[in-house]
Design a protein around this motif. Structure first.
Motif, PDB file in Angstrom:
ATOM      1  N   LYS A 191      48.296  26.792 -99.292  1.00 22.62           N
ATOM      2  CA  LYS A 191      48.205  26.897-100.665  1.00 22.62           C
ATOM      3  C   LYS A 191      47.409  25.692-101.118  1.00 22.62           C
ATOM      4  O   LYS A 191      47.095  24.828-100.792  1.00 22.62           O
ATOM      5  CB  LYS A 191      49.591  26.997-101.422  1.00 22.62           C
ATOM      6  N   THR A 212      45.259  34.767-115.349  1.00 21.32           N
ATOM      7  CA  THR A 212      46.088  33.784-114.372  1.00 21.32           C
ATOM      8  C   THR A 212      45.285  33.787-112.995  1.00 21.32           C
ATOM      9  O   THR A 212      44.777  34.850-112.475  1.00 21.32           O
ATOM     10  CB  THR A 212      47.034  34.744-114.074  1.00 21.32           C
ATOM     11  N   SER A 216      47.486  30.718-105.076  1.00 16.05           N
ATOM     12  CA  SER A 216      49.029  30.101-105.210  1.00 16.05           C
ATOM     13  C   SER A 216      48.803  28.658-104.953  1.00 16.05           C
ATOM     14  O   SER A 216      47.934  28.352-104.224  1.00 16.05           O
ATOM     15  CB  SER A 216      49.812  30.760-103.924  1.00 16.05           C
ATOM     16  N   TYR A 217      49.424  27.816-105.724  1.00 13.52           N
ATOM     17  CA  TYR A 217      49.402  26.531-105.785  1.00 13.52           C
ATOM     18  C   TYR A 217      50.649  25.705-105.325  1.00 13.52           C
ATOM     19  O   TYR A 217      51.918  26.328-105.371  1.00 13.52           O
ATOM     20  CB  TYR A 217      49.251  25.953-107.132  1.00 13.52           C
ATOM     21  N   GLU A 218      50.410  24.852-104.784  1.00 16.80           N
ATOM     22  CA  GLU A 218      51.822  23.916-104.073  1.00 16.80           C
ATOM     23  C   GLU A 218      52.571  23.339-105.276  1.00 16.80           C
ATOM     24  O   GLU A 218      53.963  23.221-105.348  1.00 16.80           O
ATOM     25  CB  GLU A 218      51.465  22.840-103.417  1.00 16.80           C
TER      26      GLU A 218
END
Length: 219
Positions: A191, A212, A216-218
């Motif tokens: 991610k 959006t 995906s991000y941490e």
């Protein structure tokens, strides 16, 4: 005149938008990516998949042997990648010395060999503060040299030279581009980290456009 164009394509969202801008202009696109010894190859993997998806000729050139000449950057050396925004001076350690002059020189050579009159390059206003080789002065000077460096003049085309990251994203969204087909983070984990300068700028662009981010991000 030939309709061919070389696009310097990293796999990031800026060069992804530039790639599709050239395609939308009806150019016969040849994508060119570089392994210059950066920390990870995730962007290059993404770039290869996009070119395969759109049936675009794609060269990945390994110039990592010159990494020792371009030392001192957290993107190529064992230096911790700073967290924060590009406006912070700490981001200067992400500058790879003379990178874009080196990459553009090779892209111009490739264009000459293809008899392509143009090289597309994704410099933009958001990078001007930290990266000298993304500023308009550098681009205009390189373009002037590119006109006289060979028997065949090559123009450096920078569609977003004076645009912000948000404006680049807006242009891409207007073309219905899928930014899930890009990678921006300076870290190559599963991610995006959500903390480095590249992630911060990307997240701001998506927030600015009210859409959006498909990545995906941490955080």
């Amino acid at each position: 005149m030939s309709n061919k164009a070389v696009v310097v394509y990293s796999g990031g969202m800026d060069s992804y938008t530039v790639l599709h801008t050239a395609l939308a202009a009806g150019k016969d696109v040849y994508a060119l990516s570089f392994n210059y010894g950066q920390r990870h190859s995730k962007e290059l993997d993404v770039a290869a998949k996009v070119c395969q998806k759109f049936n675009i000729p794609h060269k990945v050139v390994d110039i990592s042997a010159i990494n020792s000449l371009m030392a001192g950057s957290s993107l190529t050396d064992d230096i911790e990648i700073p967290e924060g925004h590009y406006a912070e001076d700490s981001m200067k350690n992400t500058v790879v010395p003379n990178r874009n002059m080196v990459l553009l020189s090779m892209a111009i050579a490739y264009a000459v060999s293809l008899e392509a009159p143009e090289v597309y390059y994704g410099a933009h206003a958001g990078d001007h503060h930290i990266y000298p080789d993304c500023r308009s002065e550098f681009v205009h000077a390189m373009n002037a040299v590119s006109q006289i460096a060979n028997y065949e003049p090559v123009e450096i085309v920078t569609p977003f030279l004076n645009s912000s990251k948000g404006e680049i994203l807006a242009a891409g969204l207007a073309m219905d581009l899928n930014y899930g087909d890009t990678w921006t983070c300076y870290n190559g984990r599963e991610k995006a980290c959500g903390k480095c300068g590249a992630c911060n700028e990307r997240m701001e662009a998506f927030n600015e456009q009210g859409v959006t981010d498909p990545l995906s991000y941490e955080v």
